[in-house]
Structure formats: structure tokens, C-alpha cells
Design a protein around this motif. Structure first.
Motif, PDB file in Angstrom:
ATOM      1  N   GLY A 178       0.794  -1.225   0.000  1.00 19.02           N
ATOM      2  CA  GLY A 178       0.000   0.000   0.000  1.00 19.02           C
ATOM      3  C   GLY A 178       0.822   1.268   0.000  1.00 19.02           C
ATOM      4  N   GLY A 179       1.970   1.252  -0.676  1.00 14.33           N
ATOM      5  CA  GLY A 179       2.826   2.427  -0.711  1.00 14.33           C
ATOM      6  C   GLY A 179       3.769   2.537   0.480  1.00 14.33           C
ATOM      7  N   LYS A 180       3.644   1.622   1.436  1.00 18.53           N
ATOM      8  CA  LYS A 180       4.511   1.637   2.620  1.00 18.53           C
ATOM      9  C   LYS A 180       5.666   0.661   2.419  1.00 18.53           C
ATOM     10  CE  LYS A 180       0.691   2.737   5.602  1.00 18.53           C
ATOM     11  NZ  LYS A 180      -0.304   2.221   6.504  1.00 18.53           N
ATOM     12  N   LEU A 181       6.825   1.032   2.938  1.00 22.37           N
ATOM     13  CA  LEU A 181       7.995   0.168   2.873  1.00 22.37           C
ATOM     14  C   LEU A 181       8.229  -0.432   4.257  1.00 22.37           C
ATOM     15  CD1 LEU A 181       9.687   2.973   1.047  1.00 22.37           C
ATOM     16  CD2 LEU A 181       9.726   0.709   0.051  1.00 22.37           C
ATOM     17  N   VAL A 182       8.335  -1.741   4.321  1.00 23.71           N
ATOM     18  CA  VAL A 182       8.583  -2.431   5.583  1.00 23.71           C
ATOM     19  C   VAL A 182      10.052  -2.855   5.583  1.00 23.71           C
ATOM     20  CG1 VAL A 182       7.927  -4.362   7.072  1.00 23.71           C
ATOM     21  CG2 VAL A 182       6.191  -3.241   5.644  1.00 23.71           C
ATOM     22  N   LEU A 183      10.799  -2.332   6.558  1.00 23.87           N
ATOM     23  CA  LEU A 183      12.238  -2.568   6.642  1.00 23.87           C
ATOM     24  C   LEU A 183      12.577  -3.274   7.953  1.00 23.87           C
ATOM     25  CD1 LEU A 183      12.842   1.084   5.680  1.00 23.87           C
ATOM     26  CD2 LEU A 183      13.457  -0.783   4.176  1.00 23.87           C
ATOM     27  N   ARG A 184      13.515  -4.204   7.907  1.00 20.50           N
ATOM     28  CA  ARG A 184      13.929  -4.945   9.107  1.00 20.50           C
ATOM     29  C   ARG A 184      15.392  -4.642   9.424  1.00 20.50           C
ATOM     30  NH1 ARG A 184      13.850 -10.843   8.080  1.00 20.50           N
ATOM     31  NH2 ARG A 184      16.009 -10.514   7.559  1.00 20.50           N
ATOM     32  N   PHE A 185      15.652  -4.419  10.717  1.00 19.45           N
ATOM     33  CA  PHE A 185      16.998  -4.110  11.203  1.00 19.45           C
ATOM     34  C   PHE A 185      17.347  -5.038  12.359  1.00 19.45           C
ATOM     35  CE2 PHE A 185      15.281  -0.363   9.256  1.00 19.45           C
ATOM     36  CZ  PHE A 185      16.334   0.143   8.528  1.00 19.45           C
ATOM     37  N   ALA A 186      18.625  -5.274  12.546  1.00 22.10           N
ATOM     38  CA  ALA A 186      19.085  -6.143  13.632  1.00 22.10           C
ATOM     39  C   ALA A 186      18.953  -5.466  14.996  1.00 22.10           C
ATOM     40  CB  ALA A 186      20.531  -6.569  13.393  1.00 22.10           C
ATOM     41  N   THR A 187      19.073  -4.143  15.018  1.00 18.92           N
ATOM     42  CA  THR A 187      19.026  -3.430  16.297  1.00 18.92           C
ATOM     43  C   THR A 187      18.176  -2.162  16.174  1.00 18.92           C
ATOM     44  OG1 THR A 187      20.938  -2.024  15.835  1.00 18.92           O
ATOM     45  CG2 THR A 187      21.391  -4.179  16.848  1.00 18.92           C
ATOM     46  N   PRO A 188      17.658  -1.689  17.302  1.00 19.53           N
ATOM     47  CA  PRO A 188      16.938  -0.408  17.286  1.00 19.53           C
ATOM     48  C   PRO A 188      17.829   0.751  16.859  1.00 19.53           C
ATOM     49  CG  PRO A 188      16.455  -1.607  19.314  1.00 19.53           C
ATOM     50  CD  PRO A 188      17.571  -2.343  18.610  1.00 19.53           C
ATOM     51  N   ASP A 189      19.101   0.715  17.237  1.00 16.86           N
ATOM     52  CA  ASP A 189      20.019   1.791  16.852  1.00 16.86           C
ATOM     53  C   ASP A 189      20.191   1.871  15.335  1.00 16.86           C
ATOM     54  OD1 ASP A 189      20.400   2.553  19.463  1.00 16.86           O
ATOM     55  OD2 ASP A 189      22.313   1.496  19.691  1.00 16.86           O
ATOM     56  N   ALA A 190      20.257   0.728  14.674  1.00 15.19           N
ATOM     57  CA  ALA A 190      20.380   0.711  13.214  1.00 15.19           C
ATOM     58  C   ALA A 190      19.124   1.295  12.572  1.00 15.19           C
ATOM     59  CB  ALA A 190      20.629  -0.709  12.708  1.00 15.19           C
ATOM     60  N   ALA A 191      17.960   0.954  13.101  1.00 21.05           N
ATOM     61  CA  ALA A 191      16.703   1.504  12.575  1.00 21.05           C
ATOM     62  C   ALA A 191      16.634   3.012  12.793  1.00 21.05           C
ATOM     63  CB  ALA A 191      15.516   0.810  13.234  1.00 21.05           C
ATOM     64  N   ALA A 192      17.062   3.463  13.958  1.00 19.64           N
ATOM     65  CA  ALA A 192      17.045   4.899  14.254  1.00 19.64           C
ATOM     66  C   ALA A 192      18.008   5.652  13.342  1.00 19.64           C
ATOM     67  CB  ALA A 192      17.403   5.143  15.718  1.00 19.64           C
ATOM     68  N   SER A 193      19.159   5.056  13.080  1.00 19.67           N
ATOM     69  CA  SER A 193      20.121   5.685  12.183  1.00 19.67           C
ATOM     70  C   SER A 193      19.545   5.792  10.764  1.00 19.67           C
ATOM     71  CB  SER A 193      21.421   4.873  12.170  1.00 19.67           C
ATOM     72  OG  SER A 193      22.361   5.440  11.305  1.00 19.67           O
ATOM     73  N   ALA A 194      18.891   4.738  10.313  1.00 19.21           N
ATOM     74  CA  ALA A 194      18.253   4.771   8.988  1.00 19.21           C
ATOM     75  C   ALA A 194      17.151   5.823   8.941  1.00 19.21           C
ATOM     76  CB  ALA A 194      17.687   3.404   8.633  1.00 19.21           C
ATOM     77  N   ALA A 195      16.357   5.907  10.000  1.00 15.10           N
ATOM     78  CA  ALA A 195      15.279   6.903  10.051  1.00 15.10           C
ATOM     79  C   ALA A 195      15.843   8.311   9.954  1.00 15.10           C
ATOM     80  CB  ALA A 195      14.463   6.736  11.330  1.00 15.10           C
ATOM     81  N   SER A 196      16.950   8.557  10.626  1.00 14.53           N
ATOM     82  CA  SER A 196      17.589   9.873  10.547  1.00 14.53           C
ATOM     83  C   SER A 196      18.050  10.187   9.129  1.00 14.53           C
ATOM     84  CB  SER A 196      18.794   9.947  11.500  1.00 14.53           C
ATOM     85  OG  SER A 196      18.367   9.866  12.824  1.00 14.53           O
ATOM     86  N   LYS A 197      18.633   9.183   8.464  1.00 11.40           N
ATOM     87  CA  LYS A 197      19.102   9.372   7.095  1.00 11.40           C
ATOM     88  C   LYS A 197      17.927   9.580   6.140  1.00 11.40           C
ATOM     89  CE  LYS A 197      23.429   6.919   7.581  1.00 11.40           C
ATOM     90  NZ  LYS A 197      24.366   5.979   6.974  1.00 11.40           N
ATOM     91  N   ILE A 198      16.837   8.881   6.387  1.00  4.65           N
ATOM     92  CA  ILE A 198      15.653   9.022   5.530  1.00  4.65           C
ATOM     93  C   ILE A 198      15.092  10.430   5.642  1.00  4.65           C
ATOM     94  CG2 ILE A 198      13.250   8.279   5.241  1.00  4.65           C
ATOM     95  CD1 ILE A 198      14.284   5.427   6.093  1.00  4.65           C
ATOM     96  N   HIS A 199      14.999  10.939   6.858  1.00  2.00           N
ATOM     97  CA  HIS A 199      14.462  12.291   7.058  1.00  2.00           C
ATOM     98  C   HIS A 199      15.385  13.360   6.501  1.00  2.00           C
ATOM     99  CE1 HIS A 199      10.773  11.644   9.267  1.00  2.00           C
ATOM    100  NE2 HIS A 199      11.359  10.618   9.825  1.00  2.00           N
ATOM    101  N   ALA A 200      16.673  13.095   6.495  1.00  2.00           N
ATOM    102  CA  ALA A 200      17.636  14.061   5.970  1.00  2.00           C
ATOM    103  C   ALA A 200      17.667  14.070   4.434  1.00  2.00           C
ATOM    104  CB  ALA A 200      19.033  13.761   6.506  1.00  2.00           C
ATOM    105  N   ALA A 201      17.229  12.983   3.837  1.00  2.00           N
ATOM    106  CA  ALA A 201      17.281  12.864   2.364  1.00  2.00           C
ATOM    107  C   ALA A 201      16.264  13.754   1.677  1.00  2.00           C
ATOM    108  CB  ALA A 201      17.059  11.415   1.949  1.00  2.00           C
TER     109      ALA A 201
END
Length: 71
Positions: free
Chosen positions: A48-71
């Protein structure tokens, strides 16, 4: 996934403007997947237009979220 393993799931949904235009939607999806890849994430599915992403740790997910918002 084994019962003893944990993962962090991040669900990203592009803005409504990006969803309206196929070319824009694809560019946003590539940017999100690139940010996830750079932090060890994996694209699990698109629904439905949403991307489901899996990470090994919460820190990795948070880092990706920061990069996504900065893009």
C-alpha cells in the motif's frame, strides 16, 4: 525467524505528494532502501505504498530513520 532472535521493524510511508507521481515514488523508495542498506537494514516488503524494513538493532533503525528524514 527463531523465537530467540529479535529484530526492529521500521515502516516508512512517503508523503502523499510522492505517492501521486510514479517517478517521484520510485525515487523516494530508492532513497529509503539506500538509507536502510547503509545501516544494515533489509527491505522486507512494500504494501500500500509503505515500505517495511527490518533491522538487527533499534540503533540501526534509528540511524536509517535519521538518514531518511535528511534525504
Amino acid at each position: 525467524m527463531d523465537a530467540g532472535r529479535t529484530a526492529t521493524v521500521l515502516i516508512a510511508e512517503p508523503s502523499s505528494d510522492a505517492k501521486r507521481h510514479d517517478g517521484c515514488r520510485k525515487l523516494v523508495q530508492r532513497a529509503v532502501v539506500s538509507a536502510a542498506d547503509s545501516t544494515g537494514g533489509l527491505l522486507v516488503s512494500t504494501r500500500g505504498g509503505k515500505l517495511v524494513l527490518r533491522f538487527a538493532t533499534p540503533d540501526a533503525a534509528a540511524s536509517a530513520a535519521s538518514k531518511i528524514h535528511a534525504a
